[in-house]
Design a protein around this motif. Structure first.
Motif, PDB file in Angstrom:
ATOM      1  N   ASP A 139     -46.735  -9.742 118.658  1.00 44.90           N
ATOM      2  CA  ASP A 139     -45.623  -9.580 117.697  1.00 44.90           C
ATOM      3  C   ASP A 139     -45.561 -10.260 115.949  1.00 44.90           C
ATOM      4  O   ASP A 139     -45.108 -11.236 115.929  1.00 44.90           O
ATOM      5  CB  ASP A 139     -44.436 -10.244 118.279  1.00 44.90           C
ATOM      6  CG  ASP A 139     -42.880 -10.115 117.526  1.00 44.90           C
ATOM      7  OD1 ASP A 139     -42.844  -9.103 116.740  1.00 44.90           O
ATOM      8  OD2 ASP A 139     -42.076 -10.818 117.795  1.00 44.90           O
ATOM      9  N   LEU A 140     -46.554  -9.695 115.276  1.00 45.68           N
ATOM     10  CA  LEU A 140     -46.915 -10.256 114.318  1.00 45.68           C
ATOM     11  C   LEU A 140     -47.145  -9.187 113.266  1.00 45.68           C
ATOM     12  O   LEU A 140     -47.843  -8.111 113.662  1.00 45.68           O
ATOM     13  CB  LEU A 140     -48.207 -10.909 114.226  1.00 45.68           C
ATOM     14  CG  LEU A 140     -48.566 -11.816 113.033  1.00 45.68           C
ATOM     15  CD1 LEU A 140     -47.588 -12.840 112.656  1.00 45.68           C
ATOM     16  CD2 LEU A 140     -49.892 -12.491 113.462  1.00 45.68           C
ATOM     17  N   ARG A 141     -46.725  -9.245 112.013  1.00 46.05           N
ATOM     18  CA  ARG A 141     -46.939  -8.376 110.976  1.00 46.05           C
ATOM     19  C   ARG A 141     -47.272  -9.314 109.821  1.00 46.05           C
ATOM     20  O   ARG A 141     -46.950 -10.332 109.704  1.00 46.05           O
ATOM     21  CB  ARG A 141     -45.831  -7.583 110.368  1.00 46.05           C
ATOM     22  CG  ARG A 141     -45.539  -6.197 111.211  1.00 46.05           C
ATOM     23  CD  ARG A 141     -44.576  -5.545 110.681  1.00 46.05           C
ATOM     24  NE  ARG A 141     -43.605  -5.989 109.836  1.00 46.05           N
ATOM     25  CZ  ARG A 141     -42.503  -5.408 109.274  1.00 46.05           C
ATOM     26  NH1 ARG A 141     -42.286  -4.256 109.540  1.00 46.05           N
ATOM     27  NH2 ARG A 141     -41.738  -6.109 108.408  1.00 46.05           N
ATOM     28  N   ALA A 142     -48.244  -8.917 108.830  1.00 48.67           N
ATOM     29  CA  ALA A 142     -48.595  -9.590 107.680  1.00 48.67           C
ATOM     30  C   ALA A 142     -48.719  -8.752 106.326  1.00 48.67           C
ATOM     31  O   ALA A 142     -48.901  -7.621 106.423  1.00 48.67           O
ATOM     32  CB  ALA A 142     -50.084 -10.216 107.731  1.00 48.67           C
ATOM     33  N   ALA A 143     -48.291  -9.598 105.380  1.00 44.31           N
ATOM     34  CA  ALA A 143     -48.461  -8.638 103.895  1.00 44.31           C
ATOM     35  C   ALA A 143     -49.104  -9.827 102.875  1.00 44.31           C
ATOM     36  O   ALA A 143     -48.786 -10.790 102.949  1.00 44.31           O
ATOM     37  CB  ALA A 143     -46.878  -8.466 103.491  1.00 44.31           C
ATOM     38  N   SER A 153     -44.451 -12.070 109.467  1.00 51.84           N
ATOM     39  CA  SER A 153     -43.079 -11.707 109.904  1.00 51.84           C
ATOM     40  C   SER A 153     -43.412 -11.275 111.502  1.00 51.84           C
ATOM     41  O   SER A 153     -44.265 -10.935 111.845  1.00 51.84           O
ATOM     42  CB  SER A 153     -42.414 -10.721 109.201  1.00 51.84           C
ATOM     43  OG  SER A 153     -42.906  -9.740 108.923  1.00 51.84           O
ATOM     44  N   HIS A 154     -42.046 -11.123 112.173  1.00 50.39           N
ATOM     45  CA  HIS A 154     -42.185 -10.473 113.434  1.00 50.39           C
ATOM     46  C   HIS A 154     -42.270  -9.145 113.210  1.00 50.39           C
ATOM     47  O   HIS A 154     -41.844  -8.566 111.953  1.00 50.39           O
ATOM     48  CB  HIS A 154     -40.989 -10.768 114.330  1.00 50.39           C
ATOM     49  CG  HIS A 154     -40.863 -12.076 114.671  1.00 50.39           C
ATOM     50  ND1 HIS A 154     -41.233 -12.740 115.937  1.00 50.39           N
ATOM     51  CD2 HIS A 154     -40.509 -13.478 114.126  1.00 50.39           C
ATOM     52  CE1 HIS A 154     -41.117 -14.069 115.986  1.00 50.39           C
ATOM     53  NE2 HIS A 154     -40.470 -14.406 115.022  1.00 50.39           N
ATOM     54  N   LYS A 155     -42.432  -8.051 114.047  1.00 54.23           N
ATOM     55  CA  LYS A 155     -42.582  -6.769 113.972  1.00 54.23           C
ATOM     56  C   LYS A 155     -41.118  -6.186 113.529  1.00 54.23           C
ATOM     57  O   LYS A 155     -41.184  -5.151 112.920  1.00 54.23           O
ATOM     58  CB  LYS A 155     -43.213  -6.126 115.228  1.00 54.23           C
ATOM     59  CG  LYS A 155     -44.592  -6.382 115.205  1.00 54.23           C
ATOM     60  CD  LYS A 155     -45.180  -5.408 116.747  1.00 54.23           C
ATOM     61  CE  LYS A 155     -46.599  -5.790 116.497  1.00 54.23           C
ATOM     62  NZ  LYS A 155     -47.258  -5.140 117.819  1.00 54.23           N
ATOM     63  N   ASP A 156     -40.211  -6.793 113.845  1.00 51.85           N
ATOM     64  CA  ASP A 156     -38.702  -6.453 113.554  1.00 51.85           C
ATOM     65  C   ASP A 156     -38.347  -6.951 112.240  1.00 51.85           C
ATOM     66  O   ASP A 156     -37.223  -6.789 111.757  1.00 51.85           O
ATOM     67  CB  ASP A 156     -37.850  -6.854 114.589  1.00 51.85           C
ATOM     68  CG  ASP A 156     -37.487  -8.497 114.709  1.00 51.85           C
ATOM     69  OD1 ASP A 156     -38.000  -9.179 113.906  1.00 51.85           O
ATOM     70  OD2 ASP A 156     -36.774  -8.875 115.573  1.00 51.85           O
ATOM     71  N   GLY A 157     -39.397  -7.607 111.606  1.00 50.89           N
ATOM     72  CA  GLY A 157     -39.083  -7.935 109.955  1.00 50.89           C
ATOM     73  C   GLY A 157     -38.349  -9.439 110.144  1.00 50.89           C
ATOM     74  O   GLY A 157     -38.465 -10.137 108.834  1.00 50.89           O
ATOM     75  N   ARG A 158     -38.074 -10.103 110.934  1.00 52.86           N
ATOM     76  CA  ARG A 158     -37.837 -11.719 110.988  1.00 52.86           C
ATOM     77  C   ARG A 158     -39.134 -12.672 110.646  1.00 52.86           C
ATOM     78  O   ARG A 158     -40.211 -12.245 111.102  1.00 52.86           O
ATOM     79  CB  ARG A 158     -37.288 -12.231 112.373  1.00 52.86           C
ATOM     80  CG  ARG A 158     -36.006 -11.610 112.773  1.00 52.86           C
ATOM     81  CD  ARG A 158     -35.644 -11.990 114.169  1.00 52.86           C
ATOM     82  NE  ARG A 158     -36.488 -11.579 115.074  1.00 52.86           N
ATOM     83  CZ  ARG A 158     -37.271 -12.279 116.082  1.00 52.86           C
ATOM     84  NH1 ARG A 158     -37.045 -13.404 116.245  1.00 52.86           N
ATOM     85  NH2 ARG A 158     -37.935 -11.724 116.901  1.00 52.86           N
ATOM     86  N   PRO A 159     -38.708 -13.310 109.843  1.00 53.01           N
ATOM     87  CA  PRO A 159     -39.794 -14.299 109.129  1.00 53.01           C
ATOM     88  C   PRO A 159     -40.288 -15.236 110.281  1.00 53.01           C
ATOM     89  O   PRO A 159     -39.402 -15.616 111.122  1.00 53.01           O
ATOM     90  CB  PRO A 159     -39.262 -15.128 107.973  1.00 53.01           C
ATOM     91  CG  PRO A 159     -37.843 -14.904 108.094  1.00 53.01           C
ATOM     92  CD  PRO A 159     -37.616 -13.610 108.959  1.00 53.01           C
ATOM     93  N   TYR A 160     -41.564 -15.653 110.120  1.00 57.59           N
ATOM     94  CA  TYR A 160     -41.894 -16.791 111.173  1.00 57.59           C
ATOM     95  C   TYR A 160     -41.505 -18.155 110.422  1.00 57.59           C
ATOM     96  O   TYR A 160     -41.410 -18.306 109.125  1.00 57.59           O
ATOM     97  CB  TYR A 160     -43.415 -16.708 111.309  1.00 57.59           C
ATOM     98  CG  TYR A 160     -43.591 -16.053 112.320  1.00 57.59           C
ATOM     99  CD1 TYR A 160     -43.569 -16.500 113.683  1.00 57.59           C
ATOM    100  CD2 TYR A 160     -44.058 -14.660 112.504  1.00 57.59           C
ATOM    101  CE1 TYR A 160     -43.935 -15.594 114.989  1.00 57.59           C
ATOM    102  CE2 TYR A 160     -44.281 -13.729 113.693  1.00 57.59           C
ATOM    103  CZ  TYR A 160     -44.258 -14.367 114.810  1.00 57.59           C
ATOM    104  OH  TYR A 160     -44.520 -13.692 116.171  1.00 57.59           O
TER     105      TYR A 160
END
Length: 160
Positions: A139-143, A153-160
């Motif tokens: 459950d991770l995305r990176a920009a 962020s999480h895949k739903d857009g919530r930041p870590y």
């Protein structure tokens, strides 16, 4: 001997100090990188268009989470040890002298060290602005931010 801009002309790669922080991932992923050590060779020479790391994986170590990039290409070359290349299409055992490349938007990939010996390899990647990382198993995305640092962020857009 150094050039006028104080960057070295040549060094022994093993003599370059390892990064002090093993990862920029947030927890719970950060601790998974504890058995990984990177020496940022490209940064030492002031390279801006691509990065080069001399990376070591101790037994049980991972190169990264299983991931792919939206814009950046990556390349690895195995120097010592026998890591397993894990992809979203299967696994491939690697040996010294073998290499692999990962075009942007290609297969998700990571190296894992399932042996009792240290693995050492070179990793090379470009630094295309606007890159994003996707992680199919986590459950991770990176920009990549404008400062060149990753924002997670999480895949739903919530930041870590």
């Amino acid at each position: 001997m150094t050039s006028s801009d104080k960057a070295p002309i040549a060094v022994k790669a093993e003599a370059v100090a390892p990064r002090t922080k093993p990862s920029s991932y947030p927890e719970p992923f950060f601790s998974r990188m504890a058995r990984r050590e990177k020496r940022a060779l490209g940064d030492l020479f002031g390279l801006r268009n691509f990065g080069v790391n001399l990376t070591r994986l101790e037994p049980g170590g991972e190169s990264s989470l299983l991931h792919r990039h939206s814009r950046q290409d990556e390349f690895i070359y195995i120097l010592e040890g026998e890591p397993t290349l894990v992809t979203d299409r299967g696994e491939v055992p690697l040996r010294p002298g073998m290499c692999a490349g990962f075009p942007a938007q290609g297969i998700a990939h990571q190296l894992v060290n399932r042996t009792g010996r240290t693995v050492t390899y070179l990793e090379i990647g470009d630094r295309t602005p606007g890159d994003e990382g996707s992680y199919p198993a986590d459950d991770l995305r990176a920009a990549l931010g404008p400062d060149g640092k990753w924002v997670y962020s999480h895949k739903d857009g919530r930041p870590y």
